[in-house]
Design a protein around this motif. Structure first.
Motif, PDB file in Angstrom:
ATOM      1  N   TYR A 185      43.067  34.143  50.677  1.00 50.02           N
ATOM      2  CA  TYR A 185      43.975  34.367  49.702  1.00 50.02           C
ATOM      3  C   TYR A 185      43.503  34.903  48.309  1.00 50.02           C
ATOM      4  CZ  TYR A 185      48.545  33.028  47.408  1.00 50.02           C
ATOM      5  OH  TYR A 185      49.581  32.952  46.579  1.00 50.02           O
ATOM      6  N   GLN A 186      43.713  36.133  48.004  1.00 51.88           N
ATOM      7  CA  GLN A 186      43.070  36.638  46.872  1.00 51.88           C
ATOM      8  C   GLN A 186      43.672  36.389  45.391  1.00 51.88           C
ATOM      9  OE1 GLN A 186      42.762  40.910  47.601  1.00 51.88           O
ATOM     10  NE2 GLN A 186      41.651  40.655  49.344  1.00 51.88           N
ATOM     11  N   TRP A 187      42.909  36.610  44.420  1.00 55.43           N
ATOM     12  CA  TRP A 187      43.183  36.383  42.915  1.00 55.43           C
ATOM     13  C   TRP A 187      42.523  37.488  42.227  1.00 55.43           C
ATOM     14  CZ3 TRP A 187      45.897  31.793  42.090  1.00 55.43           C
ATOM     15  CH2 TRP A 187      45.858  30.780  43.202  1.00 55.43           C
ATOM     16  N   ILE A 188      43.496  38.400  41.587  1.00 51.45           N
ATOM     17  CA  ILE A 188      42.959  39.371  40.836  1.00 51.45           C
ATOM     18  C   ILE A 188      43.156  39.251  39.305  1.00 51.45           C
ATOM     19  CG2 ILE A 188      43.532  41.919  40.471  1.00 51.45           C
ATOM     20  CD1 ILE A 188      43.279  40.839  43.295  1.00 51.45           C
ATOM     21  N   LEU A 189      41.671  39.514  38.805  1.00 48.42           N
ATOM     22  CA  LEU A 189      41.513  39.160  37.367  1.00 48.42           C
ATOM     23  C   LEU A 189      41.138  40.551  36.786  1.00 48.42           C
ATOM     24  CD1 LEU A 189      40.400  36.378  38.843  1.00 48.42           C
ATOM     25  CD2 LEU A 189      40.795  35.608  36.690  1.00 48.42           C
ATOM     26  N   THR A 190      41.437  40.639  35.551  1.00 50.15           N
ATOM     27  CA  THR A 190      41.021  42.092  34.922  1.00 50.15           C
ATOM     28  C   THR A 190      40.301  41.282  33.284  1.00 50.15           C
ATOM     29  OG1 THR A 190      43.426  42.427  33.714  1.00 50.15           O
ATOM     30  CG2 THR A 190      42.461  43.322  35.982  1.00 50.15           C
ATOM     31  N   ARG A 191      39.670  42.436  32.721  1.00 51.79           N
ATOM     32  CA  ARG A 191      39.233  42.117  31.279  1.00 51.79           C
ATOM     33  C   ARG A 191      38.735  43.439  30.645  1.00 51.79           C
ATOM     34  NH1 ARG A 191      33.548  39.168  31.255  1.00 51.79           N
ATOM     35  NH2 ARG A 191      32.305  40.686  32.351  1.00 51.79           N
ATOM     36  N   SER A 192      38.712  43.468  29.360  1.00 49.31           N
ATOM     37  CA  SER A 192      38.434  44.573  28.936  1.00 49.31           C
ATOM     38  C   SER A 192      36.881  44.190  28.056  1.00 49.31           C
ATOM     39  CB  SER A 192      39.340  45.023  27.806  1.00 49.31           C
ATOM     40  OG  SER A 192      40.338  45.795  28.782  1.00 49.31           O
TER      41      SER A 192
ATOM     42  N   ALA B   5      37.917  37.754  27.911  1.00 55.94           N
ATOM     43  CA  ALA B   5      38.239  36.754  28.523  1.00 55.94           C
ATOM     44  C   ALA B   5      38.904  37.238  29.839  1.00 55.94           C
ATOM     45  CB  ALA B   5      39.138  35.760  27.855  1.00 55.94           C
ATOM     46  N   TRP B   6      38.680  36.732  31.050  1.00 59.18           N
ATOM     47  CA  TRP B   6      39.474  37.104  32.135  1.00 59.18           C
ATOM     48  C   TRP B   6      40.934  36.933  32.138  1.00 59.18           C
ATOM     49  CZ3 TRP B   6      37.175  40.653  35.216  1.00 59.18           C
ATOM     50  CH2 TRP B   6      35.720  40.599  35.473  1.00 59.18           C
ATOM     51  N   LYS B   7      41.862  37.815  32.603  1.00 53.44           N
ATOM     52  CA  LYS B   7      43.253  37.505  32.631  1.00 53.44           C
ATOM     53  C   LYS B   7      43.553  37.525  34.025  1.00 53.44           C
ATOM     54  CE  LYS B   7      47.609  39.156  31.124  1.00 53.44           C
ATOM     55  NZ  LYS B   7      48.277  40.196  30.171  1.00 53.44           N
ATOM     56  N   LEU B   8      44.185  36.520  34.744  1.00 57.63           N
ATOM     57  CA  LEU B   8      44.689  36.334  36.100  1.00 57.63           C
ATOM     58  C   LEU B   8      46.134  37.417  35.930  1.00 57.63           C
ATOM     59  CD1 LEU B   8      44.517  35.348  38.846  1.00 57.63           C
ATOM     60  CD2 LEU B   8      45.461  33.400  37.950  1.00 57.63           C
ATOM     61  N   GLN B   9      45.941  38.351  36.606  1.00 58.37           N
ATOM     62  CA  GLN B   9      47.085  39.332  36.997  1.00 58.37           C
ATOM     63  C   GLN B   9      47.978  38.882  38.006  1.00 58.37           C
ATOM     64  OE1 GLN B   9      47.868  41.317  34.331  1.00 58.37           O
ATOM     65  NE2 GLN B   9      45.665  42.075  33.501  1.00 58.37           N
ATOM     66  N   THR B  10      47.640  38.980  39.260  1.00 59.59           N
ATOM     67  CA  THR B  10      48.151  38.671  40.359  1.00 59.59           C
ATOM     68  C   THR B  10      47.525  37.872  41.391  1.00 59.59           C
ATOM     69  OG1 THR B  10      49.968  39.690  41.759  1.00 59.59           O
ATOM     70  CG2 THR B  10      47.864  40.893  41.540  1.00 59.59           C
TER      71      THR B  10
END
Length: 136
Positions: free
Chosen positions: A116-123, A127-132
């Motif tokens: 089960y995948q968790w996609i996080l992004t950051r600039s 801080a990491w932001k959980l997107q989907t």
């Protein structure tokens, strides 16, 4: 005085019940793997974001493993970052069990979800932001 005791008793019940709901994250096995991209602290902080959401939103579920796999993350992380207008993307993979309640009703009761995948992004170094999340 009786009213004061009643309020204290009600507050105690609310506090007690607030710990009874949500996902179980007490024994999650964190697997960091090897990474040429992120250090252990960066991966750990992304994991903390997922664990926090799981604890708050996945009633009746037990998170058993949360893993960083560089191959999986490299394959999709960049595309997700671009999609969300961020500099970096990371993909974490988990395994969790669902009790007989089926979580919020969208999960299969008495089942185990793997990969089960968790996609996080950051600039930048933000801080990491959980997107989907879900199956990719």
């Amino acid at each position: 005085m009786k009213r004061y005791r009643l309020w204290i008793a009600l507050a105690a019940v609310v506090l007690l019940l607030s710990g009874c709901f949500g996902g179980n994250v007490t024994a999650v096995n964190r697997v960091f793997g090897e990474s040429q991209i992120y250090n252990k602290w960066e991966i750990g902080s992304a994991m903390n974001v997922v664990i926090r959401l799981f604890k708050n939103e996945f009633d009746g579920c037990t998170l058993t493993e949360l893993k960083y796999d560089e191959e999986v993350s490299e394959k999709a992380g960049g595309a997700w970052a671009e999609h969300y207008g961020a500099d970096q993307g990371i993909v974490l993979v988990s395994t969790f069990r669902v009790d007989d309640s089926g979580g919020d009703g969208s999960l299969n009761p008495n089942s185990t979800y793997k990969n089960y995948q968790w996609i996080l992004t950051r600039s930048g170094i933000g801080a990491w932001k959980l997107q989907t999340w879900g199956y990719g």
